[in-house]
Design a protein around this motif. Sequence first.
Motif, mmCIF file in Angstrom:
data_model
loop_
_atom_site.group_PDB
_atom_site.id
_atom_site.type_symbol
_atom_site.label_atom_id
_atom_site.label_comp_id
_atom_site.label_asym_id
_atom_site.label_seq_id
_atom_site.Cartn_x
_atom_site.Cartn_y
_atom_site.Cartn_z
ATOM 1 N N LYS A 76 2.567 16.408 -7.706
ATOM 2 C CA LYS A 76 1.562 15.354 -7.883
ATOM 3 C C LYS A 76 1.364 14.704 -6.525
ATOM 4 O O LYS A 76 2.330 14.497 -5.781
ATOM 5 C CB LYS A 76 2.071 14.334 -8.896
ATOM 6 N N ARG B 220 1.147 11.252 -0.047
ATOM 7 C CA ARG B 220 2.424 11.127 -0.724
ATOM 8 C C ARG B 220 2.431 12.151 -1.847
ATOM 9 O O ARG B 220 1.668 12.035 -2.792
ATOM 10 C CB ARG B 220 2.627 9.720 -1.299
ATOM 11 N N SER B 221 3.286 13.139 -1.701
ATOM 12 C CA SER B 221 3.408 14.145 -2.749
ATOM 13 C C SER B 221 4.762 14.018 -3.411
ATOM 14 O O SER B 221 5.733 13.591 -2.777
ATOM 15 C CB SER B 221 3.284 15.557 -2.165
ATOM 16 N N ALA B 222 4.807 14.365 -4.659
ATOM 17 C CA ALA B 222 6.069 14.358 -5.403
ATOM 18 C C ALA B 222 6.246 15.716 -6.053
ATOM 19 O O ALA B 222 5.273 16.389 -6.385
ATOM 20 C CB ALA B 222 6.051 13.263 -6.463
ATOM 21 N N ASN C 175 10.230 13.252 -3.186
ATOM 22 C CA ASN C 175 8.985 12.774 -2.586
ATOM 23 C C ASN C 175 8.902 13.221 -1.134
ATOM 24 O O ASN C 175 9.913 13.312 -0.446
ATOM 25 C CB ASN C 175 8.937 11.251 -2.617
ATOM 26 N N PRO D 208 -7.133 4.334 4.538
ATOM 27 C CA PRO D 208 -7.922 3.236 5.086
ATOM 28 C C PRO D 208 -8.480 3.629 6.450
ATOM 29 O O PRO D 208 -7.808 4.315 7.213
ATOM 30 C CB PRO D 208 -6.918 2.086 5.207
ATOM 31 N N MET E 45 -2.570 8.731 4.446
ATOM 32 C CA MET E 45 -1.181 8.767 3.982
ATOM 33 C C MET E 45 -1.084 9.698 2.775
ATOM 34 O O MET E 45 -1.615 9.386 1.719
ATOM 35 C CB MET E 45 -0.730 7.353 3.618
ATOM 36 N N SER F 221 2.477 1.822 -3.326
ATOM 37 C CA SER F 221 1.572 2.317 -4.361
ATOM 38 C C SER F 221 1.146 3.746 -4.065
ATOM 39 O O SER F 221 0.631 4.442 -4.920
ATOM 40 C CB SER F 221 0.342 1.425 -4.461
ATOM 41 N N CYS F 222 1.371 4.162 -2.850
ATOM 42 C CA CYS F 222 1.065 5.517 -2.427
ATOM 43 C C CYS F 222 1.829 6.561 -3.209
ATOM 44 O O CYS F 222 1.404 7.675 -3.373
ATOM 45 C CB CYS F 222 1.496 5.705 -0.969
ATOM 46 N N LYS F 223 3.032 6.164 -3.590
ATOM 47 C CA LYS F 223 3.980 7.134 -4.114
ATOM 48 C C LYS F 223 3.566 7.597 -5.506
ATOM 49 O O LYS F 223 3.491 6.785 -6.426
ATOM 50 C CB LYS F 223 5.347 6.445 -4.170
ATOM 51 N N PRO F 224 3.284 8.862 -5.663
ATOM 52 C CA PRO F 224 2.946 9.335 -7.001
ATOM 53 C C PRO F 224 4.211 9.456 -7.833
ATOM 54 O O PRO F 224 5.294 9.665 -7.296
ATOM 55 C CB PRO F 224 2.343 10.714 -6.743
ATOM 56 N N SER F 225 4.065 9.291 -9.130
ATOM 57 C CA SER F 225 5.267 9.409 -9.958
ATOM 58 C C SER F 225 5.097 10.548 -10.955
ATOM 59 O O SER F 225 4.012 10.764 -11.486
ATOM 60 C CB SER F 225 5.532 8.103 -10.692
ATOM 61 N N ILE F 226 6.166 11.270 -11.140
ATOM 62 C CA ILE F 226 6.187 12.335 -12.152
ATOM 63 C C ILE F 226 7.193 11.904 -13.201
ATOM 64 O O ILE F 226 8.327 11.536 -12.870
ATOM 65 C CB ILE F 226 6.581 13.690 -11.536
ATOM 66 N N TYR G 90 -11.932 2.217 2.482
ATOM 67 C CA TYR G 90 -10.640 2.569 1.912
ATOM 68 C C TYR G 90 -10.870 3.585 0.808
ATOM 69 O O TYR G 90 -11.667 3.362 -0.094
ATOM 70 C CB TYR G 90 -9.964 1.318 1.340
ATOM 71 N N GLU H 109 -1.632 16.160 -11.625
ATOM 72 C CA GLU H 109 -0.328 16.824 -11.678
ATOM 73 C C GLU H 109 -0.531 18.301 -12.016
ATOM 74 O O GLU H 109 -1.393 18.651 -12.818
ATOM 75 C CB GLU H 109 0.542 16.141 -12.749
ATOM 76 N N HIS I 4 -3.927 8.066 0.363
ATOM 77 C CA HIS I 4 -4.579 6.794 0.672
ATOM 78 C C HIS I 4 -5.120 6.893 2.079
ATOM 79 O O HIS I 4 -4.420 7.332 2.981
ATOM 80 C CB HIS I 4 -3.575 5.643 0.629
ATOM 81 N N LEU J 293 0.822 -1.192 0.000
ATOM 82 C CA LEU J 293 0.000 0.000 0.000
ATOM 83 C C LEU J 293 0.865 1.254 0.000
ATOM 84 O O LEU J 293 0.668 2.176 -0.780
ATOM 85 C CB LEU J 293 -0.861 -0.032 1.265
ATOM 86 N N ASN K 225 -0.858 11.677 -4.161
ATOM 87 C CA ASN K 225 -1.820 10.598 -3.927
ATOM 88 C C ASN K 225 -2.123 10.568 -2.439
ATOM 89 O O ASN K 225 -1.226 10.744 -1.624
ATOM 90 C CB ASN K 225 -1.251 9.235 -4.317
#
Lengths: 452, 406
Positions: free
Chosen positions: B392, B72-74, B85, B398, B70, A22-27, B370, B377, B396, A19, B394
């Motif tokens: 960008k 997660r930014s990039a 990240n 749960p 959670m 998969s959380c990690k966004p990709s650029i 969930y 982006e 998550h 999980l 995401n």
Amino acid sequence: MKRFQKNIKLYIGFAALALAASCKPSIDIDTKGGNPENVDFSKYIAVGNSLTSGYANSGLSLKGQEQSFPNMLAQEMKKVGGGEFLQPYFPAENYNGSGFLYLKALVNGQPQLGTVTDHLAIRGQTEDKKPLYIKYTGPINNLGVPGMRLDMAFAPGIGTTKGNPYFERLLPDNAPATTTYVDFATTKDHTFFSFSLGNNDVLGYATNGAVTTDATNTLISEQTFTVRYTEFITKLTSKEQKGVVATIPDVTAVPYFTTVTRQALLAGANAALLAQNPTATPFKDIYIKTKTAPFRAATDKDMFILPFSSAGLLGRQDLKDPATGIVNPAPYGLHPANPVGDNFVLDEAEAKMVQDRIVALNTTIKQVADSKKLAVADIYSFLNKVKSGYQINGIAISNKYITGNIFSLDGVHLTPMGYAIMANVFVDAINAKYSTKLGKVNVSQYGGVALP
Amino acid sequence: MKKLLFSILCASPSLLFAQGSQVNTQGVRALGMAGAGSALFTDETSIFYNPGGLAKMDHNAVSAGISTVMYRSAFKESGSNQVYNTRSQVTPPFSVFATFGPDNARWKAGLGVYTPYGGAVDWGDSWPGKYELNHLKLRAIYIQPTISYKLTDNLSVGAGFVYNIGMVDLARSLPLFLTDGSSAHAKLTGTGTGIGYNVGAHYNFDNNVAISLSYRSKVVTKLKKGDAEFTVPDAVAASFPDTKFSAELPLPASLNLGLSVPVSDKVDIVADGTFIQYNIYKKLVFDYADNTPLLQDTEQIKNYKNAFSGKVGVNYKANEKLAVRAGVGYVKTPVDKDYVYAETPDNDRIMGALGLSYAINDKFSLHAAYVLQKLKERTVTSPVTQIEGAYKTNIHAPSISFTYKW
């Protein structure tokens, strides 16, 4: 089932990991199609002087080497097909290398400098008591040699103990005394190069107040420069290699010449005078010796070099005249009878001559680069832009001494942050010339002058 | 040289709350449908979604839930080949709801303690935007006593009073350098309070179609006497005294309309639309108790726009014990392109959710959900550092909750 229950923590752990991943966004990093001319970064060499070596604060240290601009550039090249980049590091336990200046304290806003003298990489002394450094004779990509000049690069003997100690440390003990820097630099089987020689051929003269005492502070002629420059670049491009060359910065762009001003000197002298005697007549002029006049009052266009301030000579009445050896009782620099020595001042006429020379040499650099299809990292324009000050990544930068963040304590060489910004000038130049997608260096990762 | 002024120009630290990063996880049942369902569920979580629905409960209940949000930014600077990240940060929003009321009464009272806004981003101190932000942890805890009354069998109304405790922990690098080469930094921590209210009405037609309308007022949270601490070189320590700060943060008002339609005995379809009045958030002024030439009060322009979110979901009662559900949603960002800050690199987002409820026995039930939110982006220029780059994100989340009813 029991087994499942037994392992349930493990399963939950795996699920959580999956999980989190998969959380990690990709650029997307798009470097495809980013090299239409097939520039080969696989063996990049950096040819140059102190700026290339990572020299800062009047010295070269292991940390300075690590934060050299060619190393930053090479790390970016690695992401687009570049290879290993080796540097002639000082040993880990001798990390302070040659020693260097540091900021000891600020007293009433005045910087007090000290010199680092531990963990040096000095292996011995020359006949005239100059240091020799621990050698590094393995393969290297960063060929930057502090003090190296374009004209010197062709002179034999520079790699011996009588020559340049930073070049000498790169050569094996059995190297012939005739080894020249140009031969050393052009026999590395490189595929790409950066070239930044020529600064010392002008700035060596200027930083000594336009006074020549030896080969390190002569002023190169336009003719010699053109011949040598063309020759060096021709050798570096003998196999059609691509590369980038740097222009020479203007003297008025560096704090070495712009920090100690006539007005600041007068203000300091008068503050000291009035503290002793509140009714004294304030000094109105600083007197300097020039090539054409035994003395004259300085103007705001005369540039005093940075070390003049720390030398603490102004107003002294116990200094011996260098010509006669007799003590001159007139206050140094404050009286026509005891003017500031020529070597401490780049006076207006000298500055003009040096500036014109730099412009002429830069024209040559651009012409040679053009003819060999090389990129030009215009450090002259870059530092002129710094002169007026601007913001980068939320940091105010300028050519101000210490507070400008760009220049190290010697007022000529750069801070790690300054080198990072300079690396990006090279990145932009290479990308503009060859349509490559070399990435920018993260300037925020590098610092300015460290404060106590 | 004697007059060489040692003045370092650096903007003072600034503070911003991660408003755009709103993640509602109060009701795990609604969360399973991406946050839709204010009309369908008339239970203890109505305290949050619609106080008007509370009186429709035919029992009392207490529930406690926790989520793991959670972020997660990039970030990739334009022209760079390096993506940065955020470090994995978990903010655990929680919610506790309890109802009180006699059997068969027309009224019901309740208390909710929940975290409607919260976020944590940790970019660390080596990313390009470190002079804007290292990390921000934000939490707002709402305490809401609520009363609801059934006007008719079909129509009920309710109101709650909101007391908010907001907590912030923020750090950013300062462009001053210590002898070990690291940069100086500022750390700001504080707690503030604010008040507001929450009102709503719930109507169900005889065919069990239900409508929910609720309004949540703005809550202006005032931070006073927060702690500002500076790690700077000794040489400039006098210019960065450890001091206090105050700031004011308006959390927006929102108007929500929900609809639920039963399509069979077992299946309900729900939809919720929310209008969020973010445009009250114009700027953030940051006032230090002690100012020095290097430490000045700051004002950051936010110019948030009003935002909208829409969510639809389906709830399927598989059997007496089990219900499963799913939903999708879209949130229009309140953050204008020119005012995207590192702590809230917000953009329009889509979300998808799955959830279930399971009745363990007559008294206990378990709910799980969930949610995945994906923020589009966005390439922006930072208003603080002028760095151009792409963000960008995401998210998550749960969640799990337990309900005990009687």
